[in-house]
Design an enzyme around this catalytic site. Structure first.
Site, mmCIF file in Angstrom:
data_model
loop_
_atom_site.group_PDB
_atom_site.id
_atom_site.type_symbol
_atom_site.label_atom_id
_atom_site.label_comp_id
_atom_site.label_asym_id
_atom_site.label_seq_id
_atom_site.Cartn_x
_atom_site.Cartn_y
_atom_site.Cartn_z
ATOM 1 N N LYS A 152 0.853 -1.194 0.000
ATOM 2 C CA LYS A 152 0.000 0.000 0.000
ATOM 3 C C LYS A 152 0.889 1.243 0.000
ATOM 4 C CE LYS A 152 -1.666 2.881 2.803
ATOM 5 N NZ LYS A 152 -1.666 4.050 1.924
ATOM 6 N N GLU A 227 9.912 1.458 10.590
ATOM 7 C CA GLU A 227 10.923 2.476 10.266
ATOM 8 C C GLU A 227 10.218 3.809 10.422
ATOM 9 O OE1 GLU A 227 13.987 1.866 9.650
ATOM 10 O OE2 GLU A 227 14.034 -0.239 9.077
ATOM 11 N N CYS A 261 13.672 11.009 6.711
ATOM 12 C CA CYS A 261 13.722 10.526 8.092
ATOM 13 C C CYS A 261 15.136 10.626 8.654
ATOM 14 C CB CYS A 261 13.225 9.100 8.161
ATOM 15 S SG CYS A 261 14.066 8.027 6.998
ATOM 16 N N GLU A 351 10.290 16.227 15.084
ATOM 17 C CA GLU A 351 10.621 16.063 13.674
ATOM 18 C C GLU A 351 9.835 17.089 12.853
ATOM 19 O OE1 GLU A 351 9.136 12.563 11.508
ATOM 20 O OE2 GLU A 351 11.166 12.314 10.732
HETATM 21 P P1 NAD Z 1 2.468 8.444 7.675
HETATM 22 O O1 NAD Z 1 2.774 7.692 8.920
HETATM 23 O O2 NAD Z 1 1.442 9.487 7.699
HETATM 24 O O3 NAD Z 1 2.038 7.426 6.519
HETATM 25 C C1 NAD Z 1 2.826 6.312 6.146
HETATM 26 C C2 NAD Z 1 1.920 5.279 5.504
HETATM 27 O O4 NAD Z 1 1.003 4.798 6.483
HETATM 28 C C3 NAD Z 1 1.071 5.802 4.349
HETATM 29 O O5 NAD Z 1 0.990 4.823 3.338
HETATM 30 C C4 NAD Z 1 -0.278 6.012 5.005
HETATM 31 O O6 NAD Z 1 -1.349 5.913 4.102
HETATM 32 C C5 NAD Z 1 -0.316 4.870 5.996
HETATM 33 N N1 NAD Z 1 -1.231 5.080 7.123
HETATM 34 C C6 NAD Z 1 -1.645 6.252 7.668
HETATM 35 N N2 NAD Z 1 -2.506 6.019 8.679
HETATM 36 C C7 NAD Z 1 -2.610 4.680 8.796
HETATM 37 C C8 NAD Z 1 -3.343 3.831 9.663
HETATM 38 N N3 NAD Z 1 -4.124 4.294 10.630
HETATM 39 N N4 NAD Z 1 -3.212 2.487 9.490
HETATM 40 C C9 NAD Z 1 -2.414 2.003 8.538
HETATM 41 N N5 NAD Z 1 -1.711 2.750 7.679
HETATM 42 C C10 NAD Z 1 -1.813 4.080 7.803
HETATM 43 O O7 NAD Z 1 3.883 8.981 7.165
HETATM 44 P P2 NAD Z 1 4.178 9.931 5.922
HETATM 45 O O8 NAD Z 1 3.676 11.282 6.273
HETATM 46 O O9 NAD Z 1 3.742 9.268 4.653
HETATM 47 O O10 NAD Z 1 5.768 9.902 5.940
HETATM 48 C C11 NAD Z 1 6.516 10.728 6.751
HETATM 49 C C12 NAD Z 1 7.006 9.992 7.989
HETATM 50 O O11 NAD Z 1 7.694 8.806 7.601
HETATM 51 C C13 NAD Z 1 8.032 10.802 8.769
HETATM 52 O O12 NAD Z 1 7.777 10.690 10.157
HETATM 53 C C14 NAD Z 1 9.349 10.124 8.425
HETATM 54 O O13 NAD Z 1 10.355 10.291 9.378
HETATM 55 C C15 NAD Z 1 8.940 8.715 8.285
HETATM 56 N N6 NAD Z 1 9.908 7.982 7.463
HETATM 57 C C16 NAD Z 1 10.721 7.078 8.083
HETATM 58 C C17 NAD Z 1 11.675 6.388 7.335
HETATM 59 C C18 NAD Z 1 12.580 5.387 7.972
HETATM 60 O O14 NAD Z 1 13.141 4.572 7.255
HETATM 61 N N7 NAD Z 1 12.749 5.384 9.289
HETATM 62 C C19 NAD Z 1 11.792 6.633 5.967
HETATM 63 C C20 NAD Z 1 10.943 7.562 5.385
HETATM 64 C C21 NAD Z 1 9.996 8.219 6.147
#
Ligand code: NAD
Length: 450
Positions: A152, A227, A261, A351
């Site tokens: 997804k 992650e 991240c 962050e």
């Molecule tokens: P997000 O947590 O909002 O969304 C990530 C994914 O989760 C999306 O596909 C979203 O649709 C899904 N999602 C959202 N709510 C959900 C729920 N209730 N149940 C299941 N899935 C759900 O994150 P984002 O805004 O897309 O990305 C930014 C964040 O990702 C930042 O905090 C960043 O640090 C982190 N990030 C971490 C890494 C790493 O490797 N540690 C890499 C990239 C980004």
């Protein structure tokens, strides 16, 4: 229908149906049906199709880079680097298929051996900042271990994952092994987390949603790797090559418009060189080229959305030491911003996920103070140490609670080395041979010789 928007122009570049629970269940059912045959595929054949996928990604390198650049608003040069890495990831895991070994263990009365078994159907949930890259970090090891997947992608950036799924079929990965479902996290993501036929969730995203994943996974004792977010420290000692450290620092936080991240969004500078370093950082930041992501020379594009721009802006509470320029007209632009901060300020603790860096002095017992401030965070993903003293570099590297560290460099990610977080940055490792542990179970078999 959901509009997919180019963040640099605000134009709609695609319209997609948003899947619901029914479509998610259908994808899981397809993945489940495809699992027995895929796990039984001979290792050499599984490696061959993964290598074919890597080659197809290379052949479609420019097309995939442009999709990613337009959908995320990321500079084309950076997108090309990311897509090149995607191909390398599939090459690496093609090579790993027959090197993920079991053991024989000395025991009495027989032979004891271990096998690495696939988990079954795995759900992969990915964010919008590095859509294809992060998808490949999960798909590579998941497929190499013999799992089938339902991916997804983030609602805002689904296009590259859809194209990759077509290439997977073309490469000869059997129908049903790789499924992509486009839809909301709260609907598709939630259903994957709760689905009884999904054995594991590989999640990259915010710490907030990571908590939801853990909670939801408890119902079916699903395996999870998380992650999550970061607030990484870039530690500059007075004995460092300051010119080199300052020239590199902007790219460690303004790359991908700070939506990274691993962004070194806290720069900790030893007090005796603080002013000199800050001046050099401002000069280097002034030179960052912000503009049209499709221009070859652009180094920073816009943020992902108008809503995200508002969030980023809300972090800049004090007068910045420097703020750059952004293009006029449409696009979710936010300027490179340098803020002098105290370690207790919100901007130094949370962050931001935008092009905003907090610069913080440290003094007293320089080494102990730097480690204390670096560790004073709920996160522990990445970070850097700049010094010419090798022993100090290693002492500090061992003392900082973070999953990935660089010395005299700001790099975090390599295909063959483990990547992942300490503390609330998550757990489990991606990339390298370590990632295979997250997509397999160890089975122990005893064979009596009596
Ligand atoms: P997000 O947590 O909002 O969304 C990530 C994914 O989760 C999306 O596909 C979203 O649709 C899904 N999602 C959202 N709510 C959900 C729920 N209730 N149940 C299941 N899935 C759900 O994150 P984002 O805004 O897309 O990305 C930014 C964040 O990702 C930042 O905090 C960043 O640090 C982190 N990030 C971490 C890494 C790493 O490797 N540690 C890499 C990239 C980004």
């Amino acid at each position: 229908m959901t509009a997919v928007v180019d963040p640099a122009t605000e134009e709609t570049i695609a319209e997609l149906e948003s899947a619901g629970v029914e479509e998610t269940d259908a994808a899981v059912a397809r993945a489940k049906a495809a699992f027995p045959a895929w796990r039984a595929v001979a290792p050499a054949e599984r490696a061959r199709v993964l290598r074919a996928l890597a080659t197809l990604v290379e052949e479609h390198h420019e097309e995939l880079s442009r999709i990613e650049s337009r959908n995320v608003g990321k500079p084309i040069a950076g997108a090309r680097g990311e897509v090149a890495m995607v191909a390398q990831v599939f090459h690496f895991y093609a090579g790993a298929v027959d090197k993920h070994l079991g053991e024989t263990i000395p025991v009495a009365g027989g032979v004891d051996m271990t096998f690495r078994e696939p988990l079954g159907v795995v759900g992969l949930i990915t964010p919008w900042n590095f859509p294809l890259n992060i998808a490949s970090w999960k798909l590579g090891p998941a497929l190499a271990c013999g799992n089938t997947v339902v991916l997804k992608p983030a609602e805002l950036t689904p296009l590259s994952a859809l194209r990759l799924a077509e290439l997977a079929l073309e490469a000869g990965i059997p129908d049903g092994v790789v499924n992509v479902v486009v839809g909301k996290g709260s609907v598709v993501g939630q259903r994957l987390i709760e689905h009884p036929d999904v054995a594991k969730i590989g999640f990259t995203g915010s710490t907030e949603v990571g908590r939801e994943v853990m909670r939801g996974a408890a119902g079916t004792i699903k395996r999870v790797t998380l992650e999550l977010g970061g607030k990484s420290a870039n530690v500059i000692f007075a004995d460092a090559d300051l010119e080199r450290a300052a020239a590199a620092a902007p790219y460690a936080v303004f790359d991908n418009a700070g939506q990274d991240c691993c962004a070194r969004s806290r720069v900790l500078v030893e007090k005796s060189v603080y002013d000199r370093f800050l001046d050099a950082l401002v000069q280097a930041t002034r030179a960052v080229r912000v503009g049209n992501p499709l221009d070859e020379s652009t180094e920073m594009g816009p943020l992902i959305s108008a809503a995200h721009r508002e969030t980023v802006a809300s972090f800049v509470e004090q007068e910045p030491a420097f703020q750059g320029e952004v293009p006029e007209g449409p696009g979710f632009w936010f300027p490179c911003t340098i803020v002098e901060a105290r370690e207790t300020d919100r901007i130094a603790r949370e962050e931001v996920f935008g092009p905003v860096v907090a610069v913080i002095p440290f003094c007293d017992e320089a080494e102990a103070e730097a480690v204390r401030i670096a560790n004073d965070s709920n996160y522990g993903l990445s970070g850097s140490i700049w010094t010419r003293d090798g022993a100090r570099a290693l002492r500090v590297a061992r003392a900082i609670d973070t999953g990935v560290l660089s010395i005299n460099s700001n790099s975090s990610v390599r295909v063959s080395t483990p990547f992942g977080g300490f503390k609330q940055s998550g757990f489990g490792r991606e990339l390298g041979m370590h990632a295979l542990a997250g997509y397999s179970e160890v089975k122990n078999v005893f064979y009596s010789t009596e």
